[in-house]
Structure formats: C-alpha cells, structure tokens
Design a protein around this motif. Structure first.
Motif, PDB file in Angstrom:
ATOM      1  N   UNK A   1      -9.051 -13.257   2.466  1.00  0.00           N
ATOM      2  CA  UNK A   1      -9.210 -11.805   2.356  1.00  0.00           C
ATOM      3  C   UNK A   1      -8.647 -11.327   1.031  1.00  0.00           C
ATOM      4  N   UNK A   2      -9.505 -10.708   0.236  1.00  0.00           N
ATOM      5  CA  UNK A   2      -9.063 -10.118  -1.024  1.00  0.00           C
ATOM      6  C   UNK A   2      -9.329  -8.623  -0.987  1.00  0.00           C
ATOM      7  N   UNK A   3      -8.305  -7.848  -1.296  1.00  0.00           N
ATOM      8  CA  UNK A   3      -8.403  -6.390  -1.285  1.00  0.00           C
ATOM      9  C   UNK A   3      -7.952  -5.845  -2.636  1.00  0.00           C
ATOM     10  N   UNK A   4      -8.370  -4.634  -2.983  1.00  0.00           N
ATOM     11  CA  UNK A   4      -7.988  -4.074  -4.277  1.00  0.00           C
ATOM     12  C   UNK A   4      -6.528  -3.624  -4.302  1.00  0.00           C
ATOM     13  N   UNK A   5      -5.992  -3.480  -5.499  1.00  0.00           N
ATOM     14  CA  UNK A   5      -4.648  -2.938  -5.652  1.00  0.00           C
ATOM     15  C   UNK A   5      -4.672  -1.460  -5.277  1.00  0.00           C
ATOM     16  N   UNK A   6      -3.714  -1.046  -4.463  1.00  0.00           N
ATOM     17  CA  UNK A   6      -3.615   0.365  -4.056  1.00  0.00           C
ATOM     18  C   UNK A   6      -2.251   0.872  -4.465  1.00  0.00           C
ATOM     19  N   UNK A   7      -2.233   1.680  -5.498  1.00  0.00           N
ATOM     20  CA  UNK A   7      -0.964   2.085  -6.094  1.00  0.00           C
ATOM     21  C   UNK A   7      -0.475   3.438  -5.615  1.00  0.00           C
ATOM     22  N   UNK A   8      -1.366   4.258  -5.066  1.00  0.00           N
ATOM     23  CA  UNK A   8      -0.958   5.585  -4.584  1.00  0.00           C
ATOM     24  C   UNK A   8      -1.532   5.828  -3.206  1.00  0.00           C
ATOM     25  N   UNK A   9      -0.783   6.545  -2.380  1.00  0.00           N
ATOM     26  CA  UNK A   9      -1.260   6.875  -1.039  1.00  0.00           C
ATOM     27  C   UNK A   9      -2.440   7.831  -1.132  1.00  0.00           C
ATOM     28  N   UNK A  10      -3.546   7.464  -0.507  1.00  0.00           N
ATOM     29  CA  UNK A  10      -4.715   8.314  -0.546  1.00  0.00           C
ATOM     30  C   UNK A  10      -5.492   8.266  -1.841  1.00  0.00           C
ATOM     31  N   UNK A  11      -5.162   7.316  -2.711  1.00  0.00           N
ATOM     32  CA  UNK A  11      -5.812   7.253  -4.009  1.00  0.00           C
ATOM     33  C   UNK A  11      -7.270   6.874  -3.957  1.00  0.00           C
ATOM     34  N   UNK A  12      -7.714   6.301  -2.830  1.00  0.00           N
ATOM     35  CA  UNK A  12      -9.111   5.875  -2.695  1.00  0.00           C
ATOM     36  C   UNK A  12      -9.975   6.914  -2.003  1.00  0.00           C
ATOM     37  N   UNK A  13      -9.375   8.071  -1.678  1.00  0.00           N
ATOM     38  CA  UNK A  13     -10.148   9.108  -0.988  1.00  0.00           C
ATOM     39  C   UNK A  13     -11.097   9.835  -1.942  1.00  0.00           C
TER      40      UNK A  13
END
Length: 251
Positions: A239-251
């Motif tokens: 399983x490879x997922x993207x880097x998530x640096x901020x909460x809700x940043x992908x919204x």
C-alpha cells in the motif's frame, strides 16, 4: 421456507484472516447453507486453507458441511489446462450438491467475493450448467482495508484517487498507475516484490507491505525495510499513499 426446487449459490467474503472481521450476515448465510465450499491449493491439501480456518474458528459445528475444492496456483497468468480443470471440478462440486438436494450452497472466499475472487469463476461455470440458479453475494473486508487499518494509513482523503492493481498486470502498467494515482494497493506482489519495490523507489514513493494482516503471524514493514531481492508469500499486500502534511489538505 425454501421452495422444493429453489437453488441459491452464495458467494461470501470471510475477510483477510481474523474471524472477528467476518460480517454478521456472512455468518448467518454460512449457518443456513446446506453445503459450504472452500478453496484449497496444492500447498494446503493436507490441512485447512485460510477460508476454512476462519469458518471453523467462527462456528466449529460447520466443519461437517465443508467441502474443499481445488484452486490451481501453478499458472500465474492466462487460462491454462490446470486452471480450467480446477474450475470444472469446483463447478462439479456445487452442481453435485444441488443435485443431491441442497437448496443453498455457499463458497467462502478470503477477502471479498467480488475482488480477485475464485467465486467469479465458480459462478460462471455453475450458471452455465444451471441457468435457473439464483446467485447472491455477501461482501467481506479486503486486504487493502485491513492493511490500511493496521498501518494507520487512510486509503484516501478528500479528492484523492484510489487504485487496486495486481502486480501480475505487468510492470509498465503498474508504473503508469503509480504515476497518475494518489493511493495504490498492489495485490499478488509477493513473488514480484523486487520489481514492485523498484517502481516505487524510482518514484520516491513511500509504502507499507503487509503479510498475513490481522493474523498472529502478521508482518508489516515499510519500504525502507525491504531489501532489493526480497520476496514475500502470496498473501502479501503493498500500500502506497501520498504524503499528507496538513489536516484536510486534500479536500
């Protein structure tokens, strides 16, 4: 009450391994089934396979209703003679059960019956021979969901895209998916792990690899812990997922 001539073929998912992850609906179906078919491979002919072990852990009294059917693992791709033969024997087992008076026959498959499942092939062969059979499915928790939960990595957030890819699809196609998709779960990658790892590292992607997830033998490692030539068993998921640096940043 079942009609005297009714025949129902159930495909039920029993999850990745932990019996506690089997749904209440699937347990009910298994308890009501006249015959329970479970796949086995050449490696498990002397003992229960994973699906059978899960069922007997949930309800030991069902052991007497279980019938093992072959599933060939020797052919890695394509439809060869051994694979066709195993499909035929599996269909024979279901048809014979119905001919002997069974109203409900259930095939229990690891994970989910709609995801790379042996049920797909059994269904096609049984429907061809018994056009009046009713087919129903009960979903199960998949390996990618189990690995996501065990590793604490959400599969997707906000506008991210998720792809499920078998490593057997070929390295070029896998590479293309890794280039355009945010989160990628890779199945059937145990023996092809060196090639999968090379594709991930060349793109500077991070990943976790899980084997026997949810079982006592569970092993979860990061991409950094994998050697270049390392291989893993069949029941391994990447399983490879993207880097998530901020909460809700992908919204």
């Amino acid at each position: 009450m079942n009609d005297a001539t009714s025949r129902t073929l159930f495909g039920v998912g029993v999850g990745p391994g932990d019996p506690e992850l089997v749904t209440v609906k699937t347990v009910r179906i298994l308890r009501e089934a006249d015959v329970i078919l479970v796949p086995y491979t050449e490696a498990t002919t002397d003992g229960p396979g994973r699906a059978e072990s899960i069922i007997t852990a949930i309800a030991p009294e069902l052991a007497e209703r279980i019938k093992r059917i072959p599933f060939s693992m020797r052919e890695r791709s394509g439809v060869g003679q051994m694979r066709r033969a195993s499909w035929q024997v599996s269909a024979d087992a279901a048809v014979t059960a119905f001919d002997e008076g069974a109203h409900t026959v259930a095939l229990a498959t690891v994970g989910d019956p709609t995801v790379f499942s042996t049920f797909t092939y059994l269904r096609a062969n049984v429907e061809e021979r018994l056009p009046d059979v009713t087919v129903k499915l009960s979903p199960g928790i998949t390996a990618m969901q189990a690995l996501s939960a065990a590793s604490g990595r959400p599969l997707v957030e906000g506008r991210e895209i998720l792809a499920l890819v078998p490593a057997t699809v070929g390295i070029d196609k896998l590479g293309h998916v890794l280039d355009v998709v945010d989160s990628v779960a890779i199945y059937k990658g145990g023996r092809k792990l060196p090639e999968v790892v090379e594709q991930l590292r060349s793109r500077n992607r991070q990943a976790v690899i899980g084997t026997d997830v949810t079982l006592e033998s569970e092993q979860i490692i990061t991409l950094d812990e994998v050697s270049d030539a390392q291989t893993l068993p069949y029941f391994s998921t990447v399983l490879t997922t993207p880097e998530r640096t901020t909460t809700g940043g992908k919204l």
